[in-house]
Design an enzyme around this catalytic site. Structure first.
Site, short mmCIF file in Angstrom:
data_model
loop_
_atom_site.label_atom_id
_atom_site.label_comp_id
_atom_site.label_asym_id
_atom_site.label_seq_id
_atom_site.Cartn_x
_atom_site.Cartn_y
_atom_site.Cartn_z
N GLY A 1 -13.17 5.07 0.71
CA GLY A 1 -12.58 3.69 0.94
C GLY A 1 -11.55 3.43 1.92
N ALA B 1 0.72 -1.09 0.10
CA ALA B 1 -0.08 0.07 -0.03
C ALA B 1 1.07 1.27 -0.19
CB ALA B 1 -1.06 0.08 1.28
N ARG C 1 -17.56 -8.70 0.42
CA ARG C 1 -17.34 -8.28 1.65
C ARG C 1 -18.36 -7.24 2.19
NH1 ARG C 1 -13.30 -5.69 -0.96
NH2 ARG C 1 -12.41 -3.86 -0.34
N SER D 1 -13.42 -3.13 -5.92
CA SER D 1 -14.59 -3.67 -5.62
C SER D 1 -15.77 -2.62 -5.82
CB SER D 1 -14.31 -3.73 -3.93
OG SER D 1 -13.33 -4.37 -3.55
N ASP E 1 -11.33 2.31 -5.90
CA ASP E 1 -11.28 3.58 -5.73
C ASP E 1 -10.20 3.80 -4.85
OD1 ASP E 1 -13.64 4.18 -7.17
OD2 ASP E 1 -14.82 3.56 -5.33
C1 LIG Z 1 -28.44 -3.79 3.52
C2 LIG Z 1 -27.94 -3.15 2.61
C3 LIG Z 1 -26.45 -3.43 2.35
C4 LIG Z 1 -25.81 -2.44 1.22
C5 LIG Z 1 -24.39 -2.28 1.01
C6 LIG Z 1 -24.23 -1.56 -0.14
C7 LIG Z 1 -23.15 -0.94 -0.46
C8 LIG Z 1 -23.26 0.30 -1.43
C9 LIG Z 1 -22.30 0.89 -2.14
C10 LIG Z 1 -22.61 2.46 -2.42
C11 LIG Z 1 -21.15 3.00 -2.13
C12 LIG Z 1 -20.92 4.29 -2.98
C13 LIG Z 1 -19.83 4.89 -2.75
C14 LIG Z 1 -18.61 4.32 -2.90
C15 LIG Z 1 -17.57 4.26 -2.00
C16 LIG Z 1 -16.10 3.65 -2.30
O1 LIG Z 1 -15.46 4.84 -2.65
C17 LIG Z 1 -15.60 2.56 -1.13
C18 LIG Z 1 -14.37 2.17 -1.66
O2 LIG Z 1 -14.47 1.48 -2.82
P1 LIG Z 1 -13.16 0.36 -3.07
O3 LIG Z 1 -13.37 -0.88 -2.47
O4 LIG Z 1 -11.91 0.97 -3.13
O5 LIG Z 1 -13.34 -0.02 -4.60
N1 LIG Z 1 -16.75 1.70 -1.37
C19 LIG Z 1 -17.47 1.31 -0.16
C20 LIG Z 1 -18.42 0.60 -0.25
O6 LIG Z 1 -17.24 2.28 0.85
N1 LIG Z 2 0.61 -4.29 -3.65
C1 LIG Z 2 -0.24 -4.30 -2.42
N2 LIG Z 2 -0.19 -4.68 -1.46
C2 LIG Z 2 -1.29 -4.29 -0.58
N3 LIG Z 2 -2.24 -3.22 -0.75
C3 LIG Z 2 -1.90 -2.43 -1.77
C4 LIG Z 2 -1.12 -2.78 -2.80
N4 LIG Z 2 -1.28 -1.68 -3.62
C5 LIG Z 2 -2.12 -0.97 -3.38
N5 LIG Z 2 -2.80 -1.34 -2.17
C6 LIG Z 2 -3.79 -0.60 -1.40
O1 LIG Z 2 -4.88 -1.50 -1.56
C7 LIG Z 2 -6.08 -0.66 -1.08
C8 LIG Z 2 -7.14 -1.04 -1.88
O2 LIG Z 2 -7.13 -1.24 -3.33
P1 LIG Z 2 -8.05 -1.08 -4.32
O3 LIG Z 2 -7.64 -1.38 -5.70
O4 LIG Z 2 -9.00 0.16 -4.10
O5 LIG Z 2 -9.14 -2.36 -4.09
P2 LIG Z 2 -10.59 -2.62 -3.60
O6 LIG Z 2 -11.40 -1.78 -4.53
O7 LIG Z 2 -10.80 -3.92 -3.54
O8 LIG Z 2 -10.73 -1.96 -2.24
C9 LIG Z 2 -5.59 0.71 -1.56
O9 LIG Z 2 -5.86 1.47 -0.36
C10 LIG Z 2 -4.25 0.79 -1.80
O10 LIG Z 2 -3.45 1.72 -1.21
#
Ligand SMILES: CCCCCCCCCCCCC/C=C/[C@@H](O)[C@H](COP(=O)(O)O)NC(C)=O
Ligand SMILES: Nc1ncnc2c1ncn2[C@@H]1O[C@H](COP(=O)(O)OP(=O)(O)O)[C@@H](O)[C@H]1O
Ligand SMILES: [Ca+2]
Length: 540
Positions: free
Chosen positions: A502, A134, A271, A201, A158
């Site tokens: 996130g 990270a 998750r 994710s 994100d």
């Molecule tokens: C019972 C209902 C359960 C609902 C769970 C739903 C999740 C809905 C997601 C909408 C979130 C939109 C805003 C996005 C935030 C992203 O920046 C963040 C981080 O995304 P990443 O994991 O890095 O791709 N993801 C979350 C879920 O906080």
């Molecule tokens: N090689 C790595 N090992 C562990 N964590 C990492 C690595 N490269 C990036 N990350 C971290 O992983 C986190 C989640 O990454 P992301 O690509 O957004 O995945 P997700 O959408 O599943 O959360 C980021 O905060 C990033 O800083």
């Protein structure tokens, strides 16, 4: 290609030729007036003619095929040296960071199989770094020689985008001698564009700026050199910069989901659903004081039915406003403190600040459907304490896909903008039902939901109102929530954590400032589907 007819006076030459595409004979024309390459199938014996056109600016590469060697050597053909850059804004050299552990851990595979071949076809050269930890990408961006690159690409979710963005913003401010810890410092815009190849994710930033989380679509936006400015907000705790964010800063429900999901990363994207369900059942609310500075400059409101789309005029106005301000202040963008602060106290299930719509596959319209990508404002959504049933109604309105149905009986295919539409059935229509499942039943139409368009925001948790929020000084209760005043408390957690793109923040007392168009992406916003949106507006 040979010229067929002389151009009318004042018109540029239209080049027309015949071409064989597979088994089909086509008439191909290069139309300089429309800036398009058009091809029309020659009439078939059974009738029918199909016509297609591609803007020249969107042609990725021109390749000479070796079908007719004789013709190639006849002197009529000229082999092009590696052709690239149809338009000046196309990148030639890119720096690529891949998070191998994002989402379903497919980042490297997605890049190698779907993206790298397209970059190579478009003669784009790349330096690829697969991250080993990270913050690897962020730290690397603080020292790498950026002059040789026309853009930075991040492959991940994100969190990964947020990391790359921190590297670029931090680097730009360092190079300009700006102190990022000062919440009032006028930040300098980053001119190098970021491309996002979705492999995470949630992929909210990609989905909200492109309309879909598809690696090939994103790669094409990078190749043709599209530019989309993007608002970024800073989060400070007194005189310390905590983080920047682009998508969501969420306290309460979304903060708790993130906290709970941290130990479940091995599960991949699912998750969030599991933690979402758990957090929903726990139904915690949090008390605190919010201060907000309304975005007086911003046109429109979070309840608008018309959403930010490609070429959005509201975002264009903001760009002009910024340019005028920059000229006045010798390149600097001064913070705007004008207006009256509004103070709100209460018990909240969720406090969401959305810089952009936050549309993603789980919430196709987004948490803030009317938020703009580049208008210098954020939409603040306050969900006050209410019953579990009412909170579920709110959640369903912004996460449920069925809520977006519009077509009679069957669904339309998924459009580029990520929407799926179904009309009400004939029976329903006869009864006057035009859309009980229609998205215009806004998630904000509840007495316990309030929305504001803001440029600045402050929050203090009730339990910390009289003290400092030094996380280390605080005791962690057995649910993992910080609770200094009531160490033995185990019923209602006194404070939640902020979910910042996130990542969790250590402090709950924060100050947020929106920085208009601080970043630029290789994207063009969500493209309008005019037929679909016209139907949508009629039904609303
Ligand atoms: C019972 C209902 C359960 C609902 C769970 C739903 C999740 C809905 C997601 C909408 C979130 C939109 C805003 C996005 C935030 C992203 O920046 C963040 C981080 O995304 P990443 O994991 O890095 O791709 N993801 C979350 C879920 O906080
Ligand atoms: N090689 C790595 N090992 C562990 N964590 C990492 C690595 N490269 C990036 N990350 C971290 O992983 C986190 C989640 O990454 P992301 O690509 O957004 O995945 P997700 O959408 O599943 O959360 C980021 O905060 C990033 O800083
Ligand atoms: Ca915005």
């Amino acid at each position: 290609m040979g010229e067929r007819s002389p151009p009318p006076a004042g018109r540029r030459t239209r080049l027309v030729s015949s071409l064989v595409l597979g088994q089909r004979a086509c008439e191909v024309a290069l139309d300089p007036e429309r800036g398009a390459l058009e091809w029309t199938e020659q009439p078939q014996p059974r009738g029918g003619r199909e016509s297609c056109a591609v803007p020249i600016s969107e042609i990725i590469a021109v390749e000479e095929t070796e079908i007719d060697k004789k013709q190639c050597n006849s002197g009529k053909w000229q082999k092009m040296a590696k052709p690239h850059a149809f338009t000046a804004s196309r990148p030639k050299h890119l720096l690529v960071y891949i998070n191998p552990y994002g989402g379903k851990k497919q980042g490297e595979k997605i890049y190698e199989q779907k993206v790298a071949p397209l970059f190579s076809l478009a003669s784009i050269s790349t330096d690829v770094i697969v991250t080993e930890r990270a913050n690897h990408a962020r730290d690397n961006l603080l020292e790498v020689n950026l002059e040789k690159y026309d853009g930075v690409v991040c492959v991940g979710g994100d969190g990964m985008f947020n990391e790359v963005m921190h590297g670029l913003i931090g680097r730009t401010q360092k190079d300009s001698g700006i102190d990022q810890n000062n919440p009032k410092a006028p930040l300098v815009q980053c001119n190098i564009r970021i491309g996002i190849i979705p492999a995470g994710s949630t992929d909210c930033v990609c989905y909200s700026t492109v309309g879909i989380n598809d690696p090939v679509t994103s790669a094409l936006h990078i190749i043709v050199g599209d530019t989309q400015p993007l608002d970024v907000s800073s989060v400070h705790h007194h005189d310390t910069l905590l983080k920047y964010f682009v998508s969501l800063l969420g306290y309460g429900f979304y903060g708790d989901i993130l906290k709970d999901s941290e130990g479940k990363r091995w599960m991949g994207p699912v998750r969030y659903d599991l933690s979402g369900f758990k957090t929903f059942l726990s139904h915690h609310y949090y008390e605190g004081t919010i201060s907000l500075l309304p975005a007086s400059h911003a046109v429109g409101s979070p309840r608008d039915k018309k959403h930010c789309r490609s070429g959005c005029h509201i975002c264009k106005q903001s760009k002009q406003r910024l340019e005028i301000e920059q000229k006045k202040n010798g390149g600097e963008i001064k913070g705007d403190d004008e207006g009256e602060w509004k103070v709100i106290r209460g018990k909240f299930l969720a406090i969401n600040i959305a810089n952009i719509s936050c549309a993603c596959p789980r919430s196709p319209k987004g948490l803030a459907p009317a938020a703009h990508l580049a208008d210098g404002s954020s939409d603040l959504i306050l969900v006050r304490k209410c019953s579990r049933f009412n909170f579920l109604r709110y959640l369903i309105r912004h996460t449920n896909r069925d809520d977006q149905k519009l077509a009679r009986g069957e669904s339309w295919p998924d459009f580029h903008c990520g929407m799926k539409l179904t009309f009400p059935s004939k029976n329903q229509a006869a009864k006057g039902v035009t859309g009980h499942t229609w998205p215009c039943t806004a998630a904000f139409d509840f007495s316990f939901v309030e929305v504001y368009r803001i440029k600045k925001f402050q929050f203090t948790s009730k339990h910390l109102e009289d003290g400092d929020c030094d996380a280390k000084k605080m005791q962690k209760n057995r649910f993992g929530h910080f609770c200094r005043d009531h160490p033995a408390c185990c019923c209602i957690p006194p404070s939640s954590t902020w979910n910042c793109d996130g990542e969790t923040l250590d402090c709950s007392t924060i100050e947020v400032t929106v920085h208009c168009q601080l970043m630029k992406l290789f994207a063009r916003g969500i493209e309008r589907n005019s037929t679909l949106e016209a139907v949508q507006r009629q039904l609303c």
